[in-house]
Every structure is written in structure tokens, then in C-alpha cells.
Design a protein around this motif. Structure first.
Motif, PDB file in Angstrom:
ATOM      1  N   GLY A   1      19.062 -21.055   7.693  1.00  0.00           N
ATOM      2  CA  GLY A   1      20.256 -21.270   6.884  1.00  0.00           C
ATOM      3  C   GLY A   1      20.375 -20.310   5.717  1.00  0.00           C
ATOM      4  O   GLY A   1      21.226 -20.503   4.837  1.00  0.00           O
ATOM      5  N   GLY A   2      19.515 -19.295   5.677  1.00  0.00           N
ATOM      6  CA  GLY A   2      19.595 -18.290   4.613  1.00  0.00           C
ATOM      7  C   GLY A   2      19.001 -18.723   3.294  1.00  0.00           C
ATOM      8  O   GLY A   2      19.217 -18.062   2.268  1.00  0.00           O
ATOM      9  N   MET A   3      18.207 -19.799   3.301  1.00  0.00           N
ATOM     10  CA  MET A   3      17.664 -20.288   2.028  1.00  0.00           C
ATOM     11  C   MET A   3      16.622 -19.354   1.443  1.00  0.00           C
ATOM     12  O   MET A   3      16.601 -19.119   0.230  1.00  0.00           O
ATOM     13  N   VAL A   4      15.730 -18.826   2.291  1.00  0.00           N
ATOM     14  CA  VAL A   4      14.720 -17.896   1.790  1.00  0.00           C
ATOM     15  C   VAL A   4      15.383 -16.625   1.266  1.00  0.00           C
ATOM     16  O   VAL A   4      14.981 -16.079   0.234  1.00  0.00           O
ATOM     17  N   SER A   5      16.415 -16.174   1.955  1.00  0.00           N
ATOM     18  CA  SER A   5      17.162 -15.009   1.479  1.00  0.00           C
ATOM     19  C   SER A   5      17.722 -15.258   0.084  1.00  0.00           C
ATOM     20  O   SER A   5      17.631 -14.397  -0.805  1.00  0.00           O
ATOM     21  N   ARG A   6      18.275 -16.443  -0.144  1.00  0.00           N
ATOM     22  CA  ARG A   6      18.827 -16.771  -1.461  1.00  0.00           C
ATOM     23  C   ARG A   6      17.725 -16.852  -2.509  1.00  0.00           C
ATOM     24  O   ARG A   6      17.893 -16.390  -3.646  1.00  0.00           O
ATOM     25  N   LEU A   7      16.584 -17.431  -2.140  1.00  0.00           N
ATOM     26  CA  LEU A   7      15.477 -17.531  -3.092  1.00  0.00           C
ATOM     27  C   LEU A   7      14.933 -16.154  -3.453  1.00  0.00           C
ATOM     28  O   LEU A   7      14.641 -15.878  -4.627  1.00  0.00           O
ATOM     29  N   LEU A   8      14.764 -15.282  -2.461  1.00  0.00           N
ATOM     30  CA  LEU A   8      14.235 -13.946  -2.735  1.00  0.00           C
ATOM     31  C   LEU A   8      15.207 -13.131  -3.581  1.00  0.00           C
ATOM     32  O   LEU A   8      14.791 -12.416  -4.506  1.00  0.00           O
ATOM     33  N   THR A   9      16.490 -13.252  -3.280  1.00  0.00           N
ATOM     34  CA  THR A   9      17.494 -12.543  -4.081  1.00  0.00           C
ATOM     35  C   THR A   9      17.479 -13.042  -5.519  1.00  0.00           C
ATOM     36  O   THR A   9      17.559 -12.251  -6.476  1.00  0.00           O
ATOM     37  N   HIS A  10      17.352 -14.349  -5.677  1.00  0.00           N
ATOM     38  CA  HIS A  10      17.264 -14.917  -7.023  1.00  0.00           C
ATOM     39  C   HIS A  10      15.992 -14.448  -7.723  1.00  0.00           C
ATOM     40  O   HIS A  10      16.017 -14.118  -8.919  1.00  0.00           O
ATOM     41  N   ALA A  11      14.878 -14.422  -6.990  1.00  0.00           N
ATOM     42  CA  ALA A  11      13.608 -13.992  -7.581  1.00  0.00           C
ATOM     43  C   ALA A  11      13.686 -12.552  -8.061  1.00  0.00           C
ATOM     44  O   ALA A  11      13.125 -12.204  -9.117  1.00  0.00           O
ATOM     45  N   LEU A  12      14.375 -11.692  -7.322  1.00  0.00           N
ATOM     46  CA  LEU A  12      14.525 -10.303  -7.742  1.00  0.00           C
ATOM     47  C   LEU A  12      15.249 -10.215  -9.086  1.00  0.00           C
ATOM     48  O   LEU A  12      14.874  -9.435  -9.969  1.00  0.00           O
ATOM     49  N   LYS A  13      16.280 -11.029  -9.256  1.00  0.00           N
ATOM     50  CA  LYS A  13      17.006 -11.035 -10.532  1.00  0.00           C
ATOM     51  C   LYS A  13      16.107 -11.534 -11.661  1.00  0.00           C
ATOM     52  O   LYS A  13      16.126 -10.991 -12.774  1.00  0.00           O
ATOM     53  N   GLU A  14      15.318 -12.577 -11.372  1.00  0.00           N
ATOM     54  CA  GLU A  14      14.416 -13.118 -12.387  1.00  0.00           C
ATOM     55  C   GLU A  14      13.358 -12.084 -12.780  1.00  0.00           C
ATOM     56  O   GLU A  14      13.021 -11.937 -13.967  1.00  0.00           O
ATOM     57  N   MET A  15      12.825 -11.373 -11.798  1.00  0.00           N
ATOM     58  CA  MET A  15      11.807 -10.360 -12.087  1.00  0.00           C
ATOM     59  C   MET A  15      12.387  -9.220 -12.920  1.00  0.00           C
ATOM     60  O   MET A  15      11.752  -8.744 -13.866  1.00  0.00           O
ATOM     61  N   LYS A  16      13.567  -8.781 -12.563  1.00  0.00           N
ATOM     62  CA  LYS A  16      14.212  -7.713 -13.345  1.00  0.00           C
ATOM     63  C   LYS A  16      14.408  -8.157 -14.787  1.00  0.00           C
ATOM     64  O   LYS A  16      14.116  -7.412 -15.739  1.00  0.00           O
ATOM     65  N   SER A  17      14.881  -9.382 -14.967  1.00  0.00           N
ATOM     66  CA  SER A  17      15.107  -9.913 -16.314  1.00  0.00           C
ATOM     67  C   SER A  17      13.808 -10.001 -17.111  1.00  0.00           C
ATOM     68  O   SER A  17      13.807  -9.803 -18.332  1.00  0.00           O
ATOM     69  N   ALA A  18      12.686 -10.276 -16.409  1.00  0.00           N
ATOM     70  CA  ALA A  18      11.388 -10.408 -17.078  1.00  0.00           C
ATOM     71  C   ALA A  18      10.677  -9.069 -17.261  1.00  0.00           C
ATOM     72  O   ALA A  18       9.551  -9.033 -17.769  1.00  0.00           O
ATOM     73  N   GLY A  19      11.312  -7.977 -16.856  1.00  0.00           N
ATOM     74  CA  GLY A  19      10.693  -6.664 -17.008  1.00  0.00           C
ATOM     75  C   GLY A  19       9.624  -6.373 -15.982  1.00  0.00           C
ATOM     76  O   GLY A  19       8.802  -5.471 -16.181  1.00  0.00           O
ATOM     77  N   GLN A  20       9.632  -7.111 -14.866  1.00  0.00           N
ATOM     78  CA  GLN A  20       8.661  -6.886 -13.791  1.00  0.00           C
ATOM     79  C   GLN A  20       9.274  -5.885 -12.815  1.00  0.00           C
ATOM     80  O   GLN A  20      10.061  -6.239 -11.951  1.00  0.00           O
ATOM     81  N   SER A  21       8.910  -4.624 -12.974  1.00  0.00           N
ATOM     82  CA  SER A  21       9.548  -3.574 -12.175  1.00  0.00           C
ATOM     83  C   SER A  21       8.984  -3.473 -10.767  1.00  0.00           C
ATOM     84  O   SER A  21       9.503  -2.726  -9.936  1.00  0.00           O
ATOM     85  N   LEU A  22       7.936  -4.241 -10.470  1.00  0.00           N
ATOM     86  CA  LEU A  22       7.313  -4.260  -9.143  1.00  0.00           C
ATOM     87  C   LEU A  22       7.172  -5.690  -8.668  1.00  0.00           C
ATOM     88  O   LEU A  22       7.090  -6.625  -9.473  1.00  0.00           O
ATOM     89  N   SER A  23       7.073  -5.861  -7.347  1.00  0.00           N
ATOM     90  CA  SER A  23       6.761  -7.160  -6.763  1.00  0.00           C
ATOM     91  C   SER A  23       5.848  -6.952  -5.558  1.00  0.00           C
ATOM     92  O   SER A  23       6.061  -6.031  -4.768  1.00  0.00           O
ATOM     93  N   PHE A  24       4.846  -7.817  -5.432  1.00  0.00           N
ATOM     94  CA  PHE A  24       3.944  -7.806  -4.276  1.00  0.00           C
ATOM     95  C   PHE A  24       3.973  -9.179  -3.619  1.00  0.00           C
ATOM     96  O   PHE A  24       4.203 -10.204  -4.273  1.00  0.00           O
ATOM     97  N   LEU A  25       3.686  -9.201  -2.314  1.00  0.00           N
ATOM     98  CA  LEU A  25       3.540 -10.463  -1.589  1.00  0.00           C
ATOM     99  C   LEU A  25       2.666 -10.252  -0.365  1.00  0.00           C
ATOM    100  O   LEU A  25       2.526  -9.146   0.142  1.00  0.00           O
ATOM    101  N   HIS A  26       2.081 -11.370   0.100  1.00  0.00           N
ATOM    102  CA  HIS A  26       1.315 -11.366   1.354  1.00  0.00           C
ATOM    103  C   HIS A  26       2.204 -11.971   2.425  1.00  0.00           C
ATOM    104  O   HIS A  26       2.540 -13.157   2.362  1.00  0.00           O
ATOM    105  N   PRO A  27       2.614 -11.185   3.431  1.00  0.00           N
ATOM    106  CA  PRO A  27       3.639 -11.664   4.367  1.00  0.00           C
ATOM    107  C   PRO A  27       3.059 -12.488   5.521  1.00  0.00           C
ATOM    108  O   PRO A  27       1.971 -12.211   6.015  1.00  0.00           O
ATOM    109  N   PHE A  28       3.816 -13.495   5.939  1.00  0.00           N
ATOM    110  CA  PHE A  28       3.496 -14.129   7.219  1.00  0.00           C
ATOM    111  C   PHE A  28       3.996 -13.243   8.348  1.00  0.00           C
ATOM    112  O   PHE A  28       3.486 -13.282   9.468  1.00  0.00           O
TER     113      PHE A  28
END
Length: 395
Positions: free
Chosen positions: A87-114
Motif C-alpha cells: 500500500g506504499g506505506m514504507v515508501s511514505r515512511l522513507l520519504t518522510h524520514a529523508l525530510k527529517e534527516m535533512k532537517s536534522a543536518g544528517q547528510s547521509l543515511s545508512f541501512l541494512h537491507p532485507f
């Protein structure tokens, strides 16, 4: 549907989803420990009224890039109830997380993928793999009588971190560990420790390991110099009456141990590990230490990033003779972006893997991941310093 941070009383809903999604069964004691450590402000969820449908955790972390410390948003614990998927929920969460990271000055993001393919759709790309060895005891490196001593079961975080920082800052993508990370993520796993001290009494290497069923399992082998490396291997070899083999994981991809062994025919495996993503290209470039080549480099980049639109567009990349970079957006208000000729066309994934040092500009060009003239590709390659990527941690 609402995206918001969780509240403390929503711990049970979050942990229920995690246990289902990751097929975990936790004891009441473990659940109680987790509840005390729960930081609801770090978990974002999609709610339908009061019902939690999907969630992710966004960790405020820091990493070394060419010896400098960058803020990084660590994505973890991404989970959705099965009946709510597609239903696109993870897409919405990741898009939101990108905005939050930018706002917090986190210019990078890492994750361990399934799934690497899944997260590539959202702009993350492979940036690291590690080596894993299984070595019979009779093929361990030859013992050396080293100066200094190795002490067992040292749990002094200051000393361990002193060695770790010297080692980790030599790589790109390693975590900056604080005391809480050591206590909650490293030393809570019942590791045995072995610390090498120089003749002057300075810690210069350590190992985190366990011995189980006649196998030595080493998760971290960290050293500042060759003397420390040899001393720790000699310490391991002195377990020859207790073990039949050793398993060593989280060794850097450029590790040369097989070459240094008398018999390099050991079990070796290269394991793709974490993915990375530039969150804010302009902020990342501004801090990034480019190579100082003694002359200015200026290139026009057409950057594609569908999930972080602030990165999308045409930019002028300027790097001064001392290696200071600047990324400035080209004003296209009076023209069509599609007809502006850029020196290089690339996506955020290619920019990420290039600047972290995982891939080279000419290879990315050869594979069609960067488009542009040979001269422009070569100019970009000249200003990107070479450094091995590595990560010892998991989240």
C-alpha cells in the motif's frame, strides 16, 4: 492515515509488530529491558486512528568519511503488518524520514537491507562488504614474540574506544561510537576481550571474541599497527589446545590475511553488507574533503533523485585548489532543464557510491551509471580521494 513519532505507551504495539515481522519471540525479561530503553522519539509510524500499521526507527548517528565526522541517519526496524503491505506505506515512511534527516543536518543515511533491490528504488546503494574467514587452527598465522603484552577481559570503554577510533577513522563509513553504544550494543554480548598494550603501556589493538564448541568466534579484530596485529594473532594461536578452528567476520574488504598465511587456502567469503545514501547533496559536498590538486575544478552535474527532490536538478560543482567543494543549483527558471547541457548526468546512488569511495568514476561511466565525456569523468575522478569503506556495527 497519519505519520508521527510513537509515544511511550505505544511500546507494546511497536514490539508486537517487530516480533511478527522479524519472526522473534522475546522473553518477558527481555521485553522489560527493551521497554526501559525504548526511545519513542526515534520511531516513526503510520497510524490509522490508533492502529499502528507500519514503522521505522531513525537513529541519530555519526560516521567517519575521510577522517572527518559526518551526521548520519541510521534506518532500522522497518516493518509493516502483512495485510497492510503493497500500500506504499514504507515508501511514505522513507520519504518522510529523508525530510527529517535533512532537517536534522544528517547528510547521509545508512541501512541494512532485507532486499538490496527494494531499497535501491528509494535511492540507497551498496557501499560496503566485509570478508569472513574460517581458519583451521593449524593454518593460523605463525606465532611471534611481540614487544608489549596482551591482557584478557579488559572492559575499559575509554581504552577500547581509543583503539577503535584510530582504526575506524582510517575507513569510510565506520560509526563514531559513544559510551552508550559501547555499553548497549557492543559489550552487552558477553564477548571476551583481548587488548594489546605496547611496551609503553598504550593500548594499540583489541579483539572481541567468544569460544564455543571448540571454535573461536571473533567479531572484531582491531589494531593500529602490525605489531598489535601479530600480537593478537599469537594470542589466538595460543588457544590451540582449546579450539579446532576460528571464524573471523567483519574483516575489511581490503584485508590481506590470506596472502600473509603460509597456506592461503582457507574458507573465504565476501558478504555484501550495508547500503548508503546521500540525503542532502549540497550539505554533504560542502563538508566533504576533496583531493587538493592545486587547481580549481568546475563541473556541471545533472542529478536525479526522485525521493529527495531538493537534490534533483542541475548543479555546478566547484572545488577549489585546496579541495574545498561547493554545490550550487543552476537557475533554470528561464529555460528548459532538458536542453541545458550538463558535463555529467548521474543519480543519487552513483554520487553516493562514488563519494564514499566504494566505486570509481571511470567504472561508473563504463557501466552507464555516470554519463559524460571522458574528460569530465577524469576530472571528477581526480578530485575524489580513495579510501576503503568498512563497517563493524549493525543496527
Amino acid at each position: 492515515m497519519e505519520i508521527r513519532q510513537l509515544q511511550r505507551e505505544e511500546f507494546d504495539a511497536a514490539i508486537e509488530l517487530s516480533q511478527y515481522a522479524f519472526q522473534l519471540t522475546m522473553s518477558p525479561e527481555d521485553l522489560e529491558k527493551l521497554k526501559k530503553k525504548f526511545k519513542p522519539e526515534q520511531t516513526w509510524g503510520i497510524f490509522d486512528g490508533l492502529e499502528l500499521n507500519a514503522k521505522l526507527t531513525l537513529l541519530p548517528l555519526q560516521v567517519y568519511i575521510h577522517g572527518q565526522v559526518f551526521k548520519m541517519g541510521g534506518i532500522a526496524g522497518v516493518a509493516t503488518w502483512p495485510e497492510k503491505r503493497r500500500g506504499g506505506m514504507v515508501s511514505r515512511l522513507l520519504t518522510h524520514a529523508l525530510k527529517e534527516m535533512k532537517s536534522a543536518g544528517q547528510s547521509l543515511s545508512f541501512l541494512h537491507p532485507f532486499s538490496f533491490a527494494f531499497y535501491r528504488k528509494f535511492g540507497w546503494e551498496t557501499y560496503i562488504e566485509y570478508q569472513k574467514y574460517v581458519i583451521p587452527i593449524d593454518k593460523f598465522p605463525v606465532k611471534h614474540k611481540a614487544e608489549g603484552i596482551v591482557n584478557r577481559d579488559i572492559k575499559d570503554i575509554f581504552e577500547l574506544n581509543q583503539v577503535y577510533q584510530a582504526y575506524a577513522s582510517r575507513y569510510n563509513g565506520t560509526l563514531v561510537r559513544d559510551q552508550e553504544w559501547w555499553q548497549e550494543r557492543i559489550l552487552n554480548k558477553n564477548y571476551r576481550t583481548a587488548v594489546y598494550y605496547s611496551e609503553a603501556g598504550t593500548p594499540q589493538g583489541y579483539a572481541l571474541y567468544k569460544i564455543e564448541d571448540k571454535q573461536l568466534n571473533c567479531d572484531e579484530l582491531v589494531y593500529e599497527n602490525e605489531t598489535a596485529r601479530l600480537a593478537l594473532w599469537t594470542y589466538f594461536a595460543n588457544h590451540d589446545s582449546m579450539i579446532t578452528q576460528g571464524k573471523f567476520i567483519y574483516m575489511p574488504a581490503d584485508d590481506n590475511l590470506p596472502f600473509l598465511l603460509d597456506d592461503p587456502r582457507i574458507q573465504q567469503e565476501t558478504v555484501p553488507y550495508f547500503m548508503g545514501r546521500i540525503v542532502d547533496a549540497a550539505a554533504f559536498v560542502e563538508k566533504y574533503p576533496f583531493s587538493a590538486i592545486g587547481q580549481e575544478t568546475r563541473l556541471t552535474l545533472k542529478l536525479t533523485d526522485h525521493y529527495a527532490p531538493w537534490n534533483e536538478g542541475i548543479w555546478t560543482l566547484t572545488i577549489n585548489p585546496e579541495g574545498k567543494g561547493c554545490l550550487q543549483r543552476v537557475d533554470t527558471s528561464n529555460s528548459d532543464e532538458n536542453i541545458i547541457a550538463a558535463d555529467l548526468n548521474l543519480g543519487i546512488q552513483s554520487l553516493t557510491t562514488l563519494m564514499l569511495g566504494y566505486q570509481r568514476a571511470d567504472d561508473l561511466n563504463k557501466w552507464g551509471r555516470i554519463e559524460g565525456s571522458r574528460e569530465s569523468v577524469s576530472a571528477l575522478k581526480r578530485v575524489i580521494p580513495i579510501k576503503q569503506t568498512f563497517l563493524l556495527d549493525f543496527f
